[in-house]
Design an enzyme around this catalytic site. Structure first.
Site, PDB file in Angstrom:
ATOM      1  N   ASP A 178       0.850  -1.193   0.000  1.00  0.00           N
ATOM      2  CA  ASP A 178       0.000   0.000   0.000  1.00  0.00           C
ATOM      3  C   ASP A 178       0.883   1.240   0.000  1.00  0.00           C
ATOM      4  O   ASP A 178       1.790   1.378   0.841  1.00  0.00           O
ATOM      5  CB  ASP A 178      -0.911  -0.007   1.230  1.00  0.00           C
ATOM      6  CG  ASP A 178      -2.097   0.922   1.056  1.00  0.00           C
ATOM      7  OD1 ASP A 178      -2.486   1.183  -0.098  1.00  0.00           O
ATOM      8  OD2 ASP A 178      -2.656   1.376   2.065  1.00  0.00           O
ATOM      9  N   HIS A 196      -3.827  14.167   1.117  1.00  0.00           N
ATOM     10  CA  HIS A 196      -4.119  13.288   2.259  1.00  0.00           C
ATOM     11  C   HIS A 196      -2.947  13.280   3.240  1.00  0.00           C
ATOM     12  O   HIS A 196      -3.138  13.417   4.456  1.00  0.00           O
ATOM     13  CB  HIS A 196      -4.393  11.871   1.759  1.00  0.00           C
ATOM     14  CG  HIS A 196      -4.560  10.866   2.849  1.00  0.00           C
ATOM     15  ND1 HIS A 196      -5.660  10.819   3.684  1.00  0.00           N
ATOM     16  CD2 HIS A 196      -3.750   9.840   3.256  1.00  0.00           C
ATOM     17  CE1 HIS A 196      -5.527   9.840   4.550  1.00  0.00           C
ATOM     18  NE2 HIS A 196      -4.379   9.224   4.314  1.00  0.00           N
ATOM     19  N   GLU A 246     -10.751   4.154   3.773  1.00  0.00           N
ATOM     20  CA  GLU A 246      -9.821   4.909   2.930  1.00  0.00           C
ATOM     21  C   GLU A 246     -10.146   4.638   1.473  1.00  0.00           C
ATOM     22  O   GLU A 246     -10.193   3.480   1.037  1.00  0.00           O
ATOM     23  CB  GLU A 246      -8.364   4.544   3.236  1.00  0.00           C
ATOM     24  CG  GLU A 246      -7.902   5.057   4.590  1.00  0.00           C
ATOM     25  CD  GLU A 246      -6.405   4.972   4.779  1.00  0.00           C
ATOM     26  OE1 GLU A 246      -5.878   5.717   5.630  1.00  0.00           O
ATOM     27  OE2 GLU A 246      -5.750   4.161   4.091  1.00  0.00           O
ATOM     28  N   GLU A 285      -9.298   4.294  -2.136  1.00  0.00           N
ATOM     29  CA  GLU A 285      -8.093   4.024  -2.909  1.00  0.00           C
ATOM     30  C   GLU A 285      -8.437   3.299  -4.207  1.00  0.00           C
ATOM     31  O   GLU A 285      -9.546   2.784  -4.382  1.00  0.00           O
ATOM     32  CB  GLU A 285      -7.115   3.155  -2.116  1.00  0.00           C
ATOM     33  CG  GLU A 285      -6.730   3.708  -0.754  1.00  0.00           C
ATOM     34  CD  GLU A 285      -5.561   2.952  -0.126  1.00  0.00           C
ATOM     35  OE1 GLU A 285      -4.776   2.324  -0.887  1.00  0.00           O
ATOM     36  OE2 GLU A 285      -5.439   2.988   1.113  1.00  0.00           O
ATOM     37  N   ASP A 323      -9.022   0.542   2.126  1.00  0.00           N
ATOM     38  CA  ASP A 323      -8.068   0.116   3.156  1.00  0.00           C
ATOM     39  C   ASP A 323      -8.618   0.527   4.518  1.00  0.00           C
ATOM     40  O   ASP A 323      -8.252   1.565   5.063  1.00  0.00           O
ATOM     41  CB  ASP A 323      -6.705   0.762   2.886  1.00  0.00           C
ATOM     42  CG  ASP A 323      -5.637   0.294   3.855  1.00  0.00           C
ATOM     43  OD1 ASP A 323      -5.734  -0.852   4.315  1.00  0.00           O
ATOM     44  OD2 ASP A 323      -4.705   1.065   4.129  1.00  0.00           O
ATOM     45  N   ARG A 359      -8.191   3.957  13.493  1.00  0.00           N
ATOM     46  CA  ARG A 359      -7.323   5.113  13.726  1.00  0.00           C
ATOM     47  C   ARG A 359      -6.760   5.154  15.151  1.00  0.00           C
ATOM     48  O   ARG A 359      -5.645   5.659  15.353  1.00  0.00           O
ATOM     49  CB  ARG A 359      -8.087   6.412  13.435  1.00  0.00           C
ATOM     50  CG  ARG A 359      -8.606   6.539  12.014  1.00  0.00           C
ATOM     51  CD  ARG A 359      -7.486   6.460  10.994  1.00  0.00           C
ATOM     52  NE  ARG A 359      -7.982   6.766   9.641  1.00  0.00           N
ATOM     53  CZ  ARG A 359      -7.242   6.670   8.549  1.00  0.00           C
ATOM     54  NH1 ARG A 359      -5.991   6.268   8.630  1.00  0.00           N
ATOM     55  NH2 ARG A 359      -7.761   6.962   7.377  1.00  0.00           N
ATOM     56  N   GLN A 401      -4.031   2.594  15.189  1.00  0.00           N
ATOM     57  CA  GLN A 401      -2.951   3.096  14.331  1.00  0.00           C
ATOM     58  C   GLN A 401      -2.136   4.178  15.035  1.00  0.00           C
ATOM     59  O   GLN A 401      -0.897   4.179  14.979  1.00  0.00           O
ATOM     60  CB  GLN A 401      -3.554   3.644  13.036  1.00  0.00           C
ATOM     61  CG  GLN A 401      -2.542   4.199  12.045  1.00  0.00           C
ATOM     62  CD  GLN A 401      -3.223   4.817  10.834  1.00  0.00           C
ATOM     63  OE1 GLN A 401      -4.441   4.920  10.753  1.00  0.00           O
ATOM     64  NE2 GLN A 401      -2.416   5.252   9.875  1.00  0.00           N
ATOM     65  N   LYS A 425      -4.340  -1.664  10.427  1.00  0.00           N
ATOM     66  CA  LYS A 425      -4.592  -1.764   8.987  1.00  0.00           C
ATOM     67  C   LYS A 425      -4.858  -3.185   8.502  1.00  0.00           C
ATOM     68  O   LYS A 425      -5.500  -3.372   7.474  1.00  0.00           O
ATOM     69  CB  LYS A 425      -3.366  -1.234   8.220  1.00  0.00           C
ATOM     70  CG  LYS A 425      -3.113   0.255   8.394  1.00  0.00           C
ATOM     71  CD  LYS A 425      -4.028   1.059   7.508  1.00  0.00           C
ATOM     72  CE  LYS A 425      -3.601   2.516   7.440  1.00  0.00           C
ATOM     73  NZ  LYS A 425      -4.396   3.295   6.492  1.00  0.00           N
ATOM     74  N   THR A 429      -9.186  -5.458   4.072  1.00  0.00           N
ATOM     75  CA  THR A 429      -9.078  -4.586   2.906  1.00  0.00           C
ATOM     76  C   THR A 429     -10.097  -5.086   1.900  1.00  0.00           C
ATOM     77  O   THR A 429     -10.110  -6.273   1.557  1.00  0.00           O
ATOM     78  CB  THR A 429      -7.671  -4.638   2.282  1.00  0.00           C
ATOM     79  OG1 THR A 429      -6.699  -4.249   3.253  1.00  0.00           O
ATOM     80  CG2 THR A 429      -7.574  -3.715   1.082  1.00  0.00           C
ATOM     81  N   GLU A 483      -9.999  12.796   7.883  1.00  0.00           N
ATOM     82  CA  GLU A 483      -9.855  14.151   7.343  1.00  0.00           C
ATOM     83  C   GLU A 483     -11.172  14.919   7.415  1.00  0.00           C
ATOM     84  O   GLU A 483     -11.196  16.083   7.821  1.00  0.00           O
ATOM     85  CB  GLU A 483      -9.390  14.082   5.895  1.00  0.00           C
ATOM     86  CG  GLU A 483      -8.052  13.400   5.687  1.00  0.00           C
ATOM     87  CD  GLU A 483      -7.829  13.083   4.229  1.00  0.00           C
ATOM     88  OE1 GLU A 483      -7.447  13.994   3.473  1.00  0.00           O
ATOM     89  OE2 GLU A 483      -8.035  11.917   3.824  1.00  0.00           O
TER      90      GLU A 483
END
Length: 446
Positions: free
Chosen positions: A141, A148, A213, A215, A247, A251, A254, A267, A271, A387
């Site tokens: 990844d 971002h 996320e 992607e 993904d 948080r 993480q 993570k 996925t 975000e």
């Protein structure tokens, strides 16, 4: 990649709904996936999406409905395309795949003599269940969106939001293949260590800051030998195609674990990817110039070329939708959270591949690369709740009055994407959909 007759925006198919302006899968697309009839014990096999149908490639090969594919490179490609995974097809390279795609395009066009024979090889997508399209041996990844990276950096490191290597090197980490799932599978809320604000010691429990996320996934086609590298201008020939990728990220886990070695349990629990792979050839009309701001460091020689500058970026519109339990109960349509575009990424697909292999790392057919969260320059174009909610400090209010800082159990996140260009057909990617399921919390885990 040169344009050819398969890209003609005026092409129409004898499959009626493939001509609908809103379809993701017109005859100009023909993405590949792995399917079987829902609820059956049939063997998994390859198919291509055409409108709301799947063309069963194993059945098409057995019926001899594609005489042009009996010999030459297309014959090998058709034989590989009917297998339970697409790795062998990916490993053949661009020429055999292009030969098969041309034959399929001609056979599915309006007026094709193969119509009556191929109609028996169609399965409605609503009647099909999808599997992972490849045996994914390795998953990497990346972190290719400057917007971002900057926003997340400001949340985690206010005094040093963008680390000095970001504008010089495509940053990436090796992910976990075993937890990659296809669209529609549930996502179990993960548990692990987190440090509550103001606490002196971490606690163990379900994540309270679960996020998505937005992607794209890049499937590698032809690989390279261990100890060799892939030159930038050759990189596109090693790309089989692209899919959507979510993904999922815890948080709070993480934030506690990511220093000093980066992502781990925050993570690797899930996925989600979309089941259809849009080939590099199908995406050729939507290539656009790749640029780097004049005031930024220009890439080192192995990461830049004239070809990259002329056509190294892709114009792919990306969207995220949320559907809550209350929305489903009220029969309310999913709400769009953000809209961004892959053309805004700081590092291109070719640069990701060239850098990944510059040290001699061998990529193999079916390997998967993630692009990293794709956020646009405007705050509303952010590709994650981290975000959009400013790290949870500013909750989002949905049209029905619900608020979200991060994801609740029962929430469904849907990723969609489309390519548009005047004079060409609109291409879509289908969906990458996942529903958050409650954690399996064990009393003795703490």
């Amino acid at each position: 990649m040169d344009l050819n007759e398969t890209h003609d925006g005026g092409l129409r198919s004898w499959v009626p709904d493939a001509n609908d302006a809103a379809t993701d899968f017109p005859v100009q697309n023909l993405p590949f996936g792995i399917f079987r009839r829902r609820g059956s014990s049939e063997s998994w096999r390859g198919g291509v999406a055409i409108g709301g149908q799947v063309l069963d490639l194993a059945a098409a090969a057995a019926s001899c409905a594609l005489p042009a594919a009996r010999t030459g490179p297309a014959a090998a490609a058709l034989a590989c395309a009917g297998q339970p995974v697409l790795n062998d097809l990916m490993g053949l390279g661009a020429a055999p795949l292009g030969a098969l795609r041309l034959i399929l395009s001609r056979a599915l066009r309006m007026g094709a003599p193969q119509q009556s024979a191929l109609q028996a090889c169609l399965v409605r997508q609503d009647d099909a269940e999808m599997a992972l399209p490849a045996r994914i041996g390795d998953y990497t990844d990346f972190y290719t969106s400057l917007h971002h990276a900057t926003r997340v950096g400001k949340l985690m490191r206010p005094d040093n939001p963008l680390l000095p290597n970001y504008k010089w090197v495509p940053i990436g980490y090796h992910g976990r293949c075993s937890s990659i799932v296809v669209s529609g599978e549930g996502v179990r809320r993960p548990q692990g260590q987190r440090m509550p604000p103001g606490s002196e010691a971490p606690v163990v429990g379900p994540s309270e800051r679960l996020d998505y996320e937005l992607e794209l996934g890049v499937f590698i086609g032809r690989g390279n030998e261990l100890g060799s590298s892939i030159a930038l201008d050759d990189a596109q020939a090693h790309v089989f195609g692209l899919c959507l990728l979510n993904d999922w990220s815890a948080r709070d886990l993480q934030a506690w674990e990511y220093q000093p070695l980066g992502p781990f349990l925050g993570k690797n629990f899930a996925t989600t990817i979309s089941p259809w792979i849009v080939t590099s050839e199908a995406l050729a009309p939507y290539r656009v110039p790749w640029t780097r701001p004049a005031g930024d460091p220009q890439p080192l020689p192995y990461l830049q070329s004239q070809q990259l500058r002329e056509s190294g970026a892709l114009d792919i519109e990306l969207a995220v939708y949320i559907e809550t339990q209350r929305m489903r109960a009220a029969n309310v349509q999913p709400h769009r959270l953000s809209l961004s575009n892959f053309r805004d990424c700081y590092w291109s697909v070719a640069q990701m591949i060239a850098h990944h292999s510059v040290n001699g790392c061998n990529l193999r057919p079916g390997d998967l690369l993630g692009t990293g969260t794709q956020s646009g320059p405007a705050p509303a174009q952010a590709g994650s709740l981290l975000e959009l909610s400013q790290g949870g400090r500013q909750p989002l209010t949905l049209p029905n009055g619900e608020q979200r800082r991060f994801l609740d159990d029962g929430d469904v996140i849907i990723l969609r994407a489309a390519c548009r260009r005047e004079g060409y057909a609109r291409l879509g990617f289908g969906e990458a959909r996942g529903r958050i399921e409650p954690a399996r919390w064990q009393a003795d885990a703490g």
